[in-house]
Design an enzyme around this catalytic site. Sequence first.
Site, PDB file in Angstrom:
ATOM      1  N   LEU A  13     -20.136 -10.856  63.812  1.00  0.00           N
ATOM      2  CA  LEU A  13     -21.527 -10.491  63.577  1.00  0.00           C
ATOM      3  C   LEU A  13     -21.573  -9.727  62.262  1.00  0.00           C
ATOM      4  O   LEU A  13     -20.717  -8.870  62.009  1.00  0.00           O
ATOM      5  CB  LEU A  13     -22.072  -9.602  64.709  1.00  0.00           C
ATOM      6  CG  LEU A  13     -22.348 -10.247  66.072  1.00  0.00           C
ATOM      7  CD1 LEU A  13     -22.866  -9.202  67.043  1.00  0.00           C
ATOM      8  CD2 LEU A  13     -23.331 -11.398  65.955  1.00  0.00           C
ATOM      9  N   ASP A  14     -22.558 -10.021  61.437  1.00  0.00           N
ATOM     10  CA  ASP A  14     -22.713  -9.286  60.186  1.00  0.00           C
ATOM     11  C   ASP A  14     -22.903  -7.792  60.478  1.00  0.00           C
ATOM     12  O   ASP A  14     -23.352  -7.405  61.562  1.00  0.00           O
ATOM     13  CB  ASP A  14     -23.927  -9.789  59.410  1.00  0.00           C
ATOM     14  CG  ASP A  14     -23.739 -11.202  58.882  1.00  0.00           C
ATOM     15  OD1 ASP A  14     -22.589 -11.656  58.801  1.00  0.00           O
ATOM     16  OD2 ASP A  14     -24.757 -11.850  58.564  1.00  0.00           O
ATOM     17  N   GLN A  15     -22.587  -6.977  59.502  1.00  0.00           N
ATOM     18  CA  GLN A  15     -22.690  -5.529  59.675  1.00  0.00           C
ATOM     19  C   GLN A  15     -24.067  -5.106  60.175  1.00  0.00           C
ATOM     20  O   GLN A  15     -24.189  -4.274  61.065  1.00  0.00           O
ATOM     21  CB  GLN A  15     -22.387  -4.815  58.347  1.00  0.00           C
ATOM     22  CG  GLN A  15     -22.514  -3.296  58.424  1.00  0.00           C
ATOM     23  CD  GLN A  15     -22.178  -2.624  57.103  1.00  0.00           C
ATOM     24  OE1 GLN A  15     -21.731  -3.269  56.157  1.00  0.00           O
ATOM     25  NE2 GLN A  15     -22.366  -1.323  57.030  1.00  0.00           N
TER      26      GLN A  15
END
Length: 347
Positions: free
Chosen positions: A155-157
Amino acid sequence: MNDRNINDNEARFSHPDEQDYYPPIRYTIEPQDEGMLLKTILNRRMGISRKLLSRLKMTQRGVELNGQRVYVDHKVKGNDVIEVRMLRESSDDILPQPMELHILFEDEHLLILNKPAGVIVHPTHGHYTDTLANGVVHYWKEQGVQFRFRPVHRLDQETSGVLAIAKNPYAHQHISEQMIRGEVFKSYKAYVHHLPQPLSGRIEGAIDRHPEHTHIRIVTPDGYDAATRYATLDTFAEHDAALVSLELETGRTHQIRVHMKHIGCPLIGDPMYGYAAENPLAPVATTTDAERIAELDRIVNRQALHAYELGFVHPATGQKLLFQAPLPADLERLDRHLRGQAGELES
């Protein structure tokens, strides 16, 4: 070779104690599988890959049949019991760090979390602390257990939501193969500028790095195949915005954000692909829309994207699992604003 040959050669294997292994994964041979080779059962029935099997064969109790070590070309009988044991591992290179974790599910094979926005999943060059990995390793240490940090997906930050962490190589390999076969269900919720046309559909657009701005992904004919299904859950005509549900058919970097921008509906608050982005490829709002768009982007300081659901088959039990992560506070605030309920949230 017979079983005595195995015992004669045991000196080349390690001899860890029972506590050095994870709890065994057991499988009982069905009558219809009688006469099959043990290695066939390990692969076809238990989903053990060749790579993992090679590791198991190098430990004293890696693979046992009815409590005894045998060669994997041994023929099995009905009601035989296979036990697979993996050596315990740890993430000694990750610094334990206290962190509040939102645990959705946990057993001896899996840890399922609701990841908050703003948290990097794994330490990277120049960012060794304040990651989800630091918090998970600290949590396990406090529990007195030992695992290696193995996120099954990314998951992206700044994306919140469901994240699966495998506690052993078998669980990681099993779910990874489900992902490759397209059997893992992932559903996202996103708040976007404008109303998608049509309201539901499938976006096909190959994705690759921009040739000059390599940290940015773009839709390009020369890219890697990518497809996203979407459905509009609600529309907010006053704000020219929508709430959409999205399912990934592929898993390209930034895929949802790139695809929604591609169809003219960038995510609200997106710092890279939205109107708030500071890059030469950012969409440009018309003068009449600029104030409305800026107002929505100020409500959330990240892309309004949440990994809402994650479903797969449990690697050990074969049970179908589905996890849901409730919307975080910032997206609830955005949702209430869009519905004209901002005052209720602030009261």
